[in-house]
Design an enzyme around this catalytic site. Sequence first.
Site, PDB file in Angstrom:
ATOM      1  N   VAL A 126       0.856  -1.192   0.000  1.00 35.69           N
ATOM      2  CA  VAL A 126       0.000   0.000   0.000  1.00 35.69           C
ATOM      3  C   VAL A 126       0.889   1.239   0.000  1.00 35.69           C
ATOM      4  O   VAL A 126       1.708   1.415   0.902  1.00 35.69           O
ATOM      5  CB  VAL A 126      -0.925   0.015   1.236  1.00 35.69           C
ATOM      6  N   VAL A 147       1.250   5.573  -1.635  1.00 36.59           N
ATOM      7  CA  VAL A 147       0.880   6.711  -2.466  1.00 36.59           C
ATOM      8  C   VAL A 147       2.132   7.541  -2.710  1.00 36.59           C
ATOM      9  O   VAL A 147       2.897   7.822  -1.771  1.00 36.59           O
ATOM     10  CB  VAL A 147      -0.212   7.579  -1.789  1.00 36.59           C
ATOM     11  N   LEU A 184      -5.687   7.006  -1.011  1.00 33.30           N
ATOM     12  CA  LEU A 184      -5.686   5.826  -0.156  1.00 33.30           C
ATOM     13  C   LEU A 184      -7.112   5.425   0.202  1.00 33.30           C
ATOM     14  O   LEU A 184      -7.466   4.235   0.163  1.00 33.30           O
ATOM     15  CB  LEU A 184      -4.874   6.087   1.113  1.00 33.30           C
ATOM     16  N   SER A 211       2.218   0.482   8.379  1.00 32.43           N
ATOM     17  CA  SER A 211       3.435   1.296   8.454  1.00 32.43           C
ATOM     18  C   SER A 211       3.276   2.409   9.486  1.00 32.43           C
ATOM     19  O   SER A 211       4.241   2.809  10.136  1.00 32.43           O
ATOM     20  CB  SER A 211       3.761   1.881   7.089  1.00 32.43           C
ATOM     21  N   TYR A 248      -5.116   2.847   9.665  1.00 33.61           N
ATOM     22  CA  TYR A 248      -6.074   1.856   9.180  1.00 33.61           C
ATOM     23  C   TYR A 248      -7.306   1.662  10.051  1.00 33.61           C
ATOM     24  O   TYR A 248      -8.264   1.031   9.628  1.00 33.61           O
ATOM     25  CB  TYR A 248      -5.354   0.521   8.941  1.00 33.61           C
ATOM     26  N   PHE A 267       4.216  -9.101   5.780  1.00 31.53           N
ATOM     27  CA  PHE A 267       4.017  -9.388   4.357  1.00 31.53           C
ATOM     28  C   PHE A 267       3.653  -8.115   3.596  1.00 31.53           C
ATOM     29  O   PHE A 267       3.330  -7.090   4.186  1.00 31.53           O
ATOM     30  CB  PHE A 267       2.942 -10.454   4.164  1.00 31.53           C
TER      31      PHE A 267
END
Length: 399
Positions: free
Chosen positions: A78, A80, A90, A115, A120, A399
């Site tokens: 993920v 930008v 996003l 991150s 989220y 991952f």
Amino acid sequence: MVPARITAEEVTAFVESVFDAFHTVVPPEEIEHRGQNIEPERTLVLRDGGRIVAATGIFTREITVPGAVAPMAGVTMVGVQPTHRRRGMLTTLMHRQLADIHEEGREAIATLWASESAIYGRFGYGMASMVAELEVSTPEAALRRAPDLQVELHEPDQAMDAMRAVHEQVRPTLPGMLDRHGRWWTTRIHDPEWDREGAQPLRAAVIPGAAYALFAIKTGYESGRPSGQVRVREVLSTDPDAHAAIWSFLLGLDLTRQVVWDLAPVDEPLPHMLGEARAVRTLVTDGLWLRIVDLPRALQKRTYGEPFEVVFEVTDGICPWNAGRWAMRWDGTEAACARTQRPAALELSIAELGAAYLGGTTLDALARAGRVDDLRSGALGPVSRSFMSDRAPWCPEIF
């Protein structure tokens, strides 16, 4: 801009765009390596003038949940571009990705590593597991007992079968563990020199059928005395004797004075195995974030600690099919979850259910944080206990 898939020919550009978003320059061979796991049909990008400026992808994997192994959408890559931030890209990608997962119907849950932890939660992800950063002072770290089991030392690729055998014994019993089908074992032992930070190549210590450790040594001297560091990537064992024996090996490596492990389980028993528990310094931080995409299917997939019955009032501003009142029951054998008009006992958002789903974050803790409302006094305790797992969930791989 409208989210679109990439083609197989665009995988390299996709991976490069994500590294650019993280301000990271890597060798071409690393771009190629990362691209081998990409599933183009499960990626989404936004383009500006034909150039990829925002991206996200999914790895199709399995995760252990309490009492079961479930399909999982592993959200990854993920990013930008710095030139296109603060434009809602996003948000556009995350909303479309969740809708696609639901429409495809393969998985009831999605997970990711964040991150930045503030990002989220607003997309319905809950902090479902924690990890411990361990620092062990080896001169002080004498084990209470050290079983005499023979440890073999190998190059990681030579130990793959032995490690796989241990991993497959442990994986079904520990929530948060992922499958390693296909290329995932090769990915797990990937050890590019540019990413070693001065350490030696990765090694594998194995007790066949019982335990293994992936580790590397960073050599060093201070004031003429050895000050090497053992950097642990993973320790896994099937029983306490093997666990103690593999730790005995790691703590006893010559010319080293410290063992560090950045992604240890929060219930790692090492401090209890030592005569001096304070030889281990621990910092706990967030691990896996989990998002329930299909509420009834997800809640019916796992098992629970004790029989209970409850009505949840759930809010979900992104996936409206999850929102509303749900009657849930676990009779000790089977879970049932269906819409209801009965009064709710607990009120929460989908993020809280995601946080509690693997059994590590308790609903009681979330209630004390002001994130779960107990609408019927006494309802919270039994449900919170039932959602807990015997072991703290642990995902040892980013991952």
